[in-house]
Design an enzyme around this catalytic site. Sequence first.
Site, PDB file in Angstrom:
ATOM      1  N   GLY A  14     -38.969 -35.649   1.200  1.00  0.00           N
ATOM      2  CA  GLY A  14     -40.141 -35.883   2.053  1.00  0.00           C
ATOM      3  C   GLY A  14     -40.424 -34.723   2.984  1.00  0.00           C
ATOM      4  CB  ALA A  17     -42.546 -29.836  -1.733  1.00  0.00           C
ATOM      5  CB  SER A  40     -32.068 -38.342   3.272  1.00  0.00           C
ATOM      6  OG  SER A  40     -31.068 -38.152   4.228  1.00  0.00           O
ATOM      7  CB  VAL A  48     -39.574 -22.651   8.681  1.00  0.00           C
ATOM      8  CG1 VAL A  48     -38.903 -22.308   9.973  1.00  0.00           C
ATOM      9  CG2 VAL A  48     -38.587 -22.714   7.546  1.00  0.00           C
ATOM     10  CE  LYS A  79     -52.168 -16.044   7.318  1.00  0.00           C
ATOM     11  NZ  LYS A  79     -51.103 -16.361   6.365  1.00  0.00           N
ATOM     12  CG  LEU A 335     -38.216 -24.785   0.071  1.00  0.00           C
ATOM     13  CD1 LEU A 335     -37.469 -25.165   1.334  1.00  0.00           C
ATOM     14  CD2 LEU A 335     -38.549 -23.296   0.078  1.00  0.00           C
ATOM     15  CB  THR A 346     -47.197 -17.239  -1.509  1.00  0.00           C
ATOM     16  OG1 THR A 346     -45.932 -16.619  -1.253  1.00  0.00           O
ATOM     17  CG2 THR A 346     -48.283 -16.198  -1.490  1.00  0.00           C
TER      18      THR A 346
HETATM   19  C1  LIG Z   1     -37.624 -19.034   6.706  1.00  0.00           C
HETATM   20  C2  LIG Z   1     -38.754 -19.686   5.980  1.00  0.00           C
HETATM   21  C3  LIG Z   1     -40.065 -19.499   6.412  1.00  0.00           C
HETATM   22  C4  LIG Z   1     -41.134 -20.080   5.718  1.00  0.00           C
HETATM   23  N1  LIG Z   1     -42.410 -19.849   6.117  1.00  0.00           N
HETATM   24  C5  LIG Z   1     -43.437 -20.291   5.361  1.00  0.00           C
HETATM   25  C6  LIG Z   1     -44.775 -20.025   5.691  1.00  0.00           C
HETATM   26  O1  LIG Z   1     -45.085 -19.434   6.728  1.00  0.00           O
HETATM   27  N2  LIG Z   1     -45.747 -20.461   4.848  1.00  0.00           N
HETATM   28  C7  LIG Z   1     -45.456 -21.157   3.709  1.00  0.00           C
HETATM   29  O2  LIG Z   1     -46.379 -21.480   2.950  1.00  0.00           O
HETATM   30  N3  LIG Z   1     -44.197 -21.472   3.413  1.00  0.00           N
HETATM   31  C8  LIG Z   1     -43.177 -21.066   4.188  1.00  0.00           C
HETATM   32  N4  LIG Z   1     -41.902 -21.391   3.859  1.00  0.00           N
HETATM   33  C9  LIG Z   1     -41.663 -22.300   2.752  1.00  0.00           C
HETATM   34  C10 LIG Z   1     -41.904 -23.727   3.206  1.00  0.00           C
HETATM   35  O3  LIG Z   1     -41.095 -24.042   4.288  1.00  0.00           O
HETATM   36  C11 LIG Z   1     -41.599 -24.675   2.071  1.00  0.00           C
HETATM   37  O4  LIG Z   1     -42.242 -24.258   0.916  1.00  0.00           O
HETATM   38  C12 LIG Z   1     -42.114 -26.044   2.399  1.00  0.00           C
HETATM   39  O5  LIG Z   1     -41.713 -26.459   3.654  1.00  0.00           O
HETATM   40  C13 LIG Z   1     -41.633 -27.022   1.377  1.00  0.00           C
HETATM   41  O6  LIG Z   1     -40.322 -27.360   1.577  1.00  0.00           O
HETATM   42  P1  LIG Z   1     -39.753 -28.523   0.671  1.00  0.00           P
HETATM   43  O7  LIG Z   1     -40.521 -29.751   0.940  1.00  0.00           O
HETATM   44  O8  LIG Z   1     -39.683 -28.021  -0.711  1.00  0.00           O
HETATM   45  O9  LIG Z   1     -38.234 -28.679   1.165  1.00  0.00           O
HETATM   46  P2  LIG Z   1     -37.618 -29.358   2.476  1.00  0.00           P
HETATM   47  O10 LIG Z   1     -38.459 -29.192   3.663  1.00  0.00           O
HETATM   48  O11 LIG Z   1     -36.211 -28.833   2.541  1.00  0.00           O
HETATM   49  O12 LIG Z   1     -37.576 -30.904   2.153  1.00  0.00           O
HETATM   50  C14 LIG Z   1     -36.614 -31.446   1.285  1.00  0.00           C
HETATM   51  C15 LIG Z   1     -36.660 -32.958   1.365  1.00  0.00           C
HETATM   52  O13 LIG Z   1     -35.745 -33.495   0.431  1.00  0.00           O
HETATM   53  C16 LIG Z   1     -34.934 -34.457   1.073  1.00  0.00           C
HETATM   54  N5  LIG Z   1     -33.636 -34.501   0.402  1.00  0.00           N
HETATM   55  C17 LIG Z   1     -32.847 -33.470   0.036  1.00  0.00           C
HETATM   56  N6  LIG Z   1     -31.720 -33.932  -0.541  1.00  0.00           N
HETATM   57  C18 LIG Z   1     -31.836 -35.293  -0.555  1.00  0.00           C
HETATM   58  C19 LIG Z   1     -31.007 -36.327  -1.004  1.00  0.00           C
HETATM   59  N7  LIG Z   1     -29.808 -36.095  -1.569  1.00  0.00           N
HETATM   60  N8  LIG Z   1     -31.413 -37.597  -0.826  1.00  0.00           N
HETATM   61  C20 LIG Z   1     -32.614 -37.873  -0.257  1.00  0.00           C
HETATM   62  N9  LIG Z   1     -33.449 -36.927   0.195  1.00  0.00           N
HETATM   63  C21 LIG Z   1     -33.054 -35.654   0.048  1.00  0.00           C
HETATM   64  C22 LIG Z   1     -34.851 -33.978   2.510  1.00  0.00           C
HETATM   65  O14 LIG Z   1     -34.463 -35.007   3.385  1.00  0.00           O
HETATM   66  C23 LIG Z   1     -36.281 -33.531   2.729  1.00  0.00           C
HETATM   67  O15 LIG Z   1     -37.073 -34.640   3.030  1.00  0.00           O
HETATM   68  C24 LIG Z   1     -40.856 -20.861   4.580  1.00  0.00           C
HETATM   69  C25 LIG Z   1     -39.535 -21.097   4.184  1.00  0.00           C
HETATM   70  C26 LIG Z   1     -38.490 -20.518   4.862  1.00  0.00           C
HETATM   71  C27 LIG Z   1     -37.087 -20.768   4.409  1.00  0.00           C
END
Ligand SMILES: Cc1cc2nc3c(=O)[nH]c(=O)nc-3n(C[C@H](O)[C@H](O)[C@H](O)COP(=O)(O)OP(=O)(O)OC[C@H]3O[C@@H](n4cnc5c(N)ncnc54)[C@H](O)[C@@H]3O)c2cc1C
Length: 500
Positions: A14, A17, A40, A48, A79, A335, A346
């Site tokens: 959650g 993405a 979770s 971030v 932006k 990610l 991006t």
């Molecule tokens: C340093 C940094 C800077 C960034 N800056 C930018 C930016 O300026 N612009 C941009 O477009 N993107 C940026 N990004 C990328 C951006 O943060 C991610 O693409 C975006 O937040 C998506 O993250 P996510 O949802 O894939 O992962 P996460 O935010 O890590 O979410 C993962 C989810 O999965 C859940 N989860 C994981 N394991 C389990 C499990 N076993 N059981 C239940 N739930 C679980 C977690 O609780 C969470 O809800 C940046 C990334 C980084 C690292």
Amino acid sequence: MTDNRIRSVVVVGGGTAGWMSAALLARALGETVRIRLVESEEIGTVGVGEATIPQIRHFNAFLGLDENAFLAATQGTIKLGIEFVDWRAPGQSYIHAFGEIGRPLGAVPFHHYWLAGRRKGDDHALWDYSLNARAARAGRFDRAVRRAAGDAGEPLTYAFQFDAALYARHLRDHAQRLGVARTEGKILGAMLREPDGFVRAVTLESGEVVEGDFFLDCSGFRGVLIEQALKTGYEDWSDLLPCDRAVAAPTANVGPPRPYTQAIARAAGWQWRIPLQHRTGNGHVFCSRFVSEDEATAQLMASLEGEPLAEPRTLKFVTGRRKRFWNRNVLALGLAGGFMEPLESTSIHLIQSGLSRLLNLFPNKGFAQRDIDEYNRQTGLEFERIRDFLVLHYWANQRAEPFWKACRDRAVPTELTRKVELFRTHGRLFREPDDLFLEASWLQVLVGQGVPPDDHHPMTGQLTDDQLRGFLADLRKITADGAAALPAHGDFLRQQRAAR
Ligand SMILES: Cc1cc2nc3c(=O)[nH]c(=O)nc-3n(C[C@H](O)[C@H](O)[C@H](O)COP(=O)(O)OP(=O)(O)OC[C@H]3O[C@@H](n4cnc5c(N)ncnc54)[C@H](O)[C@@H]3O)c2cc1C
């Protein structure tokens, strides 16, 4: 005939993405498919991801989000582009502004006329012809430039800077209104189907088993399904983009928020500064082979503009992509699918484009391998084109530090070399079909990083010297007047709040 349609989709995670996926699928698929998201709070999100590119406006519009409500809910700002400070060499900066630069004349792109003018002694900068760049530098914004009363106006090309956690929350409310069911809980593993190894269900710490036809893995760097369960493998690109850490720290605002992101080169990496309404996001992306974590943190803390609001937090990453984004009945987004540093903001866009590709190729329970392969092919190309664009920023530099020298000396992808050489010879630029960034983006980074073309398009010679001078002067004036007519960015945000 048996009904082979997908009936239930499980979104794992959650973060940005997960909630983007859940909201979009709920909107697109309506009530024909049950959508359930498992997240979770204990694990949390990456927290971030604050800067975006203009395409996000299409995503929000498709969901039906009101833009002013969205800005208020996410503490968002506008932006207009990214300022690259000291990238080419210390003391030099340029903006990668969104939108067009100048105007083409017939078949000849504008920048050839700019290059022709330079050859004849006109030293105005490329950015004097960009409305976005001028507005950014002046700290001004409105959705369109209105040159006369009643005029519909010339629209600006803009994106947002926002608090990613608040955006996920905003989308969560929206998705739940559209019928998405949310389950709080930690996933411990996956149950695979015999004999094809498709995921049948995920098992939660609570003992609950969540079954589904199709799984979207949005679990972040862990890749709970795509990697831990299906062992898909990861393609490591750190030989091309060697930064592997980021330390982040929010600060209080020191003035009205700038309508652009800053990327400031440092000795072994770069620092972001992203102004939101309630605070500024800062972070230092660095290469741990050239600078220690302590030193990188010290550099960040010493160069903050405002009062720190939290302790610095370090994140480790490996640049690259999953070998297959879609494997069996699991599609990885965010990610979990791959990561490239946020230099051109991006990552959130890649979630969006992955989702739009998924809608085009939405499967039935047969999961046609040809469709899956096509998704992986198109997504892979999009990742590679973005990667090459990022590599260009590092490779074309004139800085003296060992990190930057190593970036200059590193072999770059053949496709990038071809593109740069084409520009260097006659200033030619072409957008590849899978390229996210248009010609104006490549142009600004090539010129900003100091890659001068040897010549320009011969057809610019159809203008006399006087005509060329007049054409360029007119465009500069229109652009400068347009930017000057805009309100201050801070006033724009205040007006939107008041209007609500
Ligand atoms: C340093 C940094 C800077 C960034 N800056 C930018 C930016 O300026 N612009 C941009 O477009 N993107 C940026 N990004 C990328 C951006 O943060 C991610 O693409 C975006 O937040 C998506 O993250 P996510 O949802 O894939 O992962 P996460 O935010 O890590 O979410 C993962 C989810 O999965 C859940 N989860 C994981 N394991 C389990 C499990 N076993 N059981 C239940 N739930 C679980 C977690 O609780 C969470 O809800 C940046 C990334 C980084 C690292």
